[in-house]
Scaffold this motif. Sequence first.
Motif, PDB file in Angstrom:
ATOM      1  N   LYS A 529       8.232 127.649  78.695  1.00 28.80           N
ATOM      2  CA  LYS A 529       9.673 127.534  78.973  1.00 28.80           C
ATOM      3  C   LYS A 529      10.070 128.323  80.226  1.00 28.80           C
ATOM      4  CE  LYS A 529      10.400 125.078  75.265  1.00 28.80           C
ATOM      5  NZ  LYS A 529      10.727 123.625  75.375  1.00 28.80           N
ATOM      6  N   ASN A 530       9.174 128.286  81.229  1.00 31.84           N
ATOM      7  CA  ASN A 530       9.446 129.024  82.462  1.00 31.84           C
ATOM      8  C   ASN A 530       9.872 128.112  83.607  1.00 31.84           C
ATOM      9  OD1 ASN A 530       6.848 127.935  82.454  1.00 31.84           O
ATOM     10  ND2 ASN A 530       6.110 129.385  83.989  1.00 31.84           N
ATOM     11  N   HIS A 531       9.901 126.808  83.377  1.00 31.42           N
ATOM     12  CA  HIS A 531      10.430 125.849  84.345  1.00 31.42           C
ATOM     13  C   HIS A 531      11.770 125.316  83.813  1.00 31.42           C
ATOM     14  CE1 HIS A 531       6.379 126.175  85.738  1.00 31.42           C
ATOM     15  NE2 HIS A 531       5.874 125.414  84.793  1.00 31.42           N
ATOM     16  N   ALA A 532      12.570 124.757  84.698  1.00 34.75           N
ATOM     17  CA  ALA A 532      13.877 124.264  84.270  1.00 34.75           C
ATOM     18  C   ALA A 532      14.196 122.926  84.914  1.00 34.75           C
ATOM     19  CB  ALA A 532      14.965 125.280  84.604  1.00 34.75           C
ATOM     20  N   ARG A 533      14.935 122.118  84.157  1.00 30.99           N
ATOM     21  CA  ARG A 533      15.510 120.886  84.701  1.00 30.99           C
ATOM     22  C   ARG A 533      17.027 121.093  84.757  1.00 30.99           C
ATOM     23  NH1 ARG A 533      13.649 116.068  85.849  1.00 30.99           N
ATOM     24  NH2 ARG A 533      11.674 116.452  84.761  1.00 30.99           N
ATOM     25  N   LEU A 534      17.571 120.938  85.945  1.00 27.36           N
ATOM     26  CA  LEU A 534      18.996 121.174  86.166  1.00 27.36           C
ATOM     27  C   LEU A 534      19.684 119.895  86.606  1.00 27.36           C
ATOM     28  CD1 LEU A 534      17.469 123.989  87.053  1.00 27.36           C
ATOM     29  CD2 LEU A 534      19.706 124.555  88.020  1.00 27.36           C
ATOM     30  N   GLY A 535      20.908 119.753  86.162  1.00 26.90           N
ATOM     31  CA  GLY A 535      21.798 118.768  86.748  1.00 26.90           C
ATOM     32  C   GLY A 535      22.796 119.506  87.622  1.00 26.90           C
ATOM     33  N   LEU A 536      22.826 119.164  88.913  1.00 29.30           N
ATOM     34  CA  LEU A 536      23.747 119.813  89.841  1.00 29.30           C
ATOM     35  C   LEU A 536      24.819 118.822  90.282  1.00 29.30           C
ATOM     36  CD1 LEU A 536      21.606 121.959  92.331  1.00 29.30           C
ATOM     37  CD2 LEU A 536      22.967 122.743  90.394  1.00 29.30           C
ATOM     38  N   SER A 537      26.042 119.302  90.329  1.00 27.14           N
ATOM     39  CA  SER A 537      27.143 118.513  90.884  1.00 27.14           C
ATOM     40  C   SER A 537      27.382 118.989  92.311  1.00 27.14           C
ATOM     41  CB  SER A 537      28.402 118.677  90.031  1.00 27.14           C
ATOM     42  OG  SER A 537      29.481 117.975  90.624  1.00 27.14           O
ATOM     43  N   ILE A 538      27.028 118.139  93.282  1.00 28.34           N
ATOM     44  CA  ILE A 538      27.176 118.469  94.702  1.00 28.34           C
ATOM     45  C   ILE A 538      28.190 117.494  95.305  1.00 28.34           C
ATOM     46  CG2 ILE A 538      26.005 118.688  96.919  1.00 28.34           C
ATOM     47  CD1 ILE A 538      23.398 119.179  95.406  1.00 28.34           C
ATOM     48  N   ASP A 539      29.338 117.999  95.676  1.00 28.81           N
ATOM     49  CA  ASP A 539      30.416 117.138  96.198  1.00 28.81           C
ATOM     50  C   ASP A 539      30.669 115.962  95.264  1.00 28.81           C
ATOM     51  OD1 ASP A 539      30.682 118.760  98.414  1.00 28.81           O
ATOM     52  OD2 ASP A 539      29.325 117.575  99.652  1.00 28.81           O
ATOM     53  N   ASP A 540      30.713 116.270  93.952  1.00 30.57           N
ATOM     54  CA  ASP A 540      30.974 115.276  92.903  1.00 30.57           C
ATOM     55  C   ASP A 540      29.859 114.238  92.762  1.00 30.57           C
ATOM     56  OD1 ASP A 540      33.436 116.431  92.216  1.00 30.57           O
ATOM     57  OD2 ASP A 540      34.459 115.328  93.821  1.00 30.57           O
ATOM     58  N   VAL A 541      28.695 114.491  93.374  1.00 33.36           N
ATOM     59  CA  VAL A 541      27.535 113.629  93.197  1.00 33.36           C
ATOM     60  C   VAL A 541      26.549 114.344  92.273  1.00 33.36           C
ATOM     61  CG1 VAL A 541      25.589 112.474  94.320  1.00 33.36           C
ATOM     62  CG2 VAL A 541      27.818 112.583  95.466  1.00 33.36           C
ATOM     63  N   TRP A 542      26.136 113.658  91.196  1.00 31.43           N
ATOM     64  CA  TRP A 542      25.184 114.244  90.246  1.00 31.43           C
ATOM     65  C   TRP A 542      23.772 114.166  90.840  1.00 31.43           C
ATOM     66  CZ3 TRP A 542      25.231 116.355  85.224  1.00 31.43           C
ATOM     67  CH2 TRP A 542      23.983 116.464  84.614  1.00 31.43           C
ATOM     68  N   VAL A 543      23.080 115.306  90.870  1.00 34.32           N
ATOM     69  CA  VAL A 543      21.731 115.360  91.399  1.00 34.32           C
ATOM     70  C   VAL A 543      20.808 115.983  90.350  1.00 34.32           C
ATOM     71  CG1 VAL A 543      20.227 116.210  93.235  1.00 34.32           C
ATOM     72  CG2 VAL A 543      22.595 115.605  93.757  1.00 34.32           C
ATOM     73  N   SER A 544      19.736 115.277  90.012  1.00 34.69           N
ATOM     74  CA  SER A 544      18.750 115.793  89.058  1.00 34.69           C
ATOM     75  C   SER A 544      17.754 116.679  89.794  1.00 34.69           C
ATOM     76  CB  SER A 544      18.016 114.633  88.376  1.00 34.69           C
ATOM     77  OG  SER A 544      17.010 115.129  87.506  1.00 34.69           O
ATOM     78  N   CYS A 545      17.533 117.894  89.297  1.00 34.75           N
ATOM     79  CA  CYS A 545      16.661 118.860  89.970  1.00 34.75           C
ATOM     80  C   CYS A 545      15.659 119.459  88.994  1.00 34.75           C
ATOM     81  CB  CYS A 545      17.480 120.005  90.578  1.00 34.75           C
ATOM     82  SG  CYS A 545      18.740 119.506  91.760  1.00 34.75           S
ATOM     83  N   VAL A 546      14.524 119.899  89.537  1.00 36.27           N
ATOM     84  CA  VAL A 546      13.572 120.691  88.762  1.00 36.27           C
ATOM     85  C   VAL A 546      13.368 122.011  89.502  1.00 36.27           C
ATOM     86  CG1 VAL A 546      12.382 118.767  87.659  1.00 36.27           C
ATOM     87  CG2 VAL A 546      11.619 119.544  89.901  1.00 36.27           C
ATOM     88  N   TRP A 547      13.197 123.070  88.720  1.00 41.03           N
ATOM     89  CA  TRP A 547      13.038 124.419  89.286  1.00 41.03           C
ATOM     90  C   TRP A 547      11.829 125.053  88.613  1.00 41.03           C
ATOM     91  CZ3 TRP A 547      17.169 128.887  88.729  1.00 41.03           C
ATOM     92  CH2 TRP A 547      16.830 129.921  89.609  1.00 41.03           C
TER      93      TRP A 547
END
Length: 595
Positions: A529-547
């Motif tokens: 559980k040391n990686h993450a999946r994030l949903g980011l709202s960038i200028d109202d655009v949803w972007v799927s991210c992995v960290w």
Amino acid sequence: MDSSTALPVPTIKTRKIDEQRTLQGVADGLHPVIARILASRPFDEKYTASDWLELGLQALDAPSQLADCDKAVARIVQAMQQGEVIGIETDHDCDGQTSHAVLYEAFITFFQYPKDKIRSYIGHRLKEGYGLSDKLVDRILADEPRPTLIITADNGSSDEMSIARLKAQQIDVIVTDHHEIPIEGIPQSAVAVINPTREDCDYPDRCIAGCMVAWLLMAAVRQGLLAHKFLPEIPRLGGLLDYVAVGTVADCVSIARSKNNRIVVSKGMQLIEKAKRPCWQALLPHLTFPLHSEDLGFKIGPLLNSDGRLACAFGSVSFLLANDTYEAKKWYDHLSEQNVARKSIQNRITETGLEQATTQYLAGKRTLCINMADGHAGVHGISASRIKDAFGRPTIIFCSKQDVPDVLTGSARSIPGLHLKNVLQKVKEMAPESIDRFGGHEGAAGLTIPKSQITLFSENFEKVVQNDFEAKMFGPVVWSDGELDSECLSQDFMEDLLDRLEPFGREFEPPQFEAIGQVASLQFMGAGKNHARLGLSIDDVWVSCVWFSCRKDEQSPAPVAVGDTVKVLYSPKVETFRGNKRLTCRIVHLEQAWC
């Protein structure tokens, strides 16, 4: 000790852009973002940005421009005409392994030379050392049948003494290499030295890998054999560029400064995708399509390198040259086991190295010299590179040389702007007794030193770097290509952007963009559980991210929370899963945005 708590925070730096080149790219029809990225990487001024993206095989520089090429071709043609036994001797890393495959396939498949007239040699990294070592020369001299001609690849430029030994036993040596020529010059006992870094060499590209040098020589030999009517016809050697592509990316030579590297990697990836060789057929289930250069750099390259790091490297060569898929899969399984073992050893060494590096960093050192009591020379280069990136300082990891406890062997990695081989030369001049032997180039080097001299060496290494380089050069850096308009945050745009720019590699890294966004969702993943999946709202655009590796383990606190406003540096990637494509952005750096 949790060394990560003391790691310096990376500085985000925006790449400098050549505005004139950007305008020219847009005028030629490139999208402004593509033009901007091309104008922020090193480039060959002979080509416009749009032309650079379209280069083909016809633009490759001719092998005839390599110094000593005619001598080498004449000696090889003579050997083949007389039916001599020819030895192929190469380095044990991926560049050397693919060089071996290039030379072997050229002789056997393209030139139809008898297999029993070819002998293969690769020095065992831990038992025999680098290059044409004394132990490897002993093995060559004891071989039966003994070769009368040796062709090296990816080494040999610093091996005059060994080459002289072979010459004294009536064995000629042709060196093909890309490492920098030592201060004393090329090995005079060699019949020919094919190396684009020679000062008297007219070949215009000093950035090519060892496998490319070997391929160029074989292309010249093909012309020589045709001229001597050795065979009525010989196919062109473009079919060997799959090997060259893998070795080029794995050896981290520049993709930006070398049109030749860009061309052969592009062509080689096309050949791998066609999967005509059993080795690529065995790899198909483990690759993504369409193929990307990161598949070569992070999947194929490490798999092949693992064998040379832990064993003798012939497993990797056998995999590349496998006659059928059954044999290739057998060798793939072997290499996979080696790679798992390599990762385990590497993680241990990197963690221990980080602890020593942290202590030295907190003491104000600009250089990091790490001595591992239980190290493993086969993986030190990878760990040194990781530590170098984390601290933004030139890093050397030492351990005792196998069977020679009074000698330390070191793997060194450098930062941009600090020419490592030149620095080591200065250290050698300051105290000749502190270095037995060293070699390499600007970004990487290998060396051996007396164990008793580790303190003196470390002090002088630090002294040279302190005196010769400005403080602003040091510290971890992550590079940005600026911000993107929100309309560019789409799968279609990113897919076109990445496809046009491929292949990526050293000095032509994939684009990384900055953005301010709000964390809309957060889910930890992975066994720890040391990686993450994030949903980011960038200028109202949803972007799927992995960290990846955003925290140490499941017990560590979450580095961000839903609702946080963050500044991110991300690298876009279009993934294909079960036939469906999706845009995923890998987070390279994240920090709280106080706005």
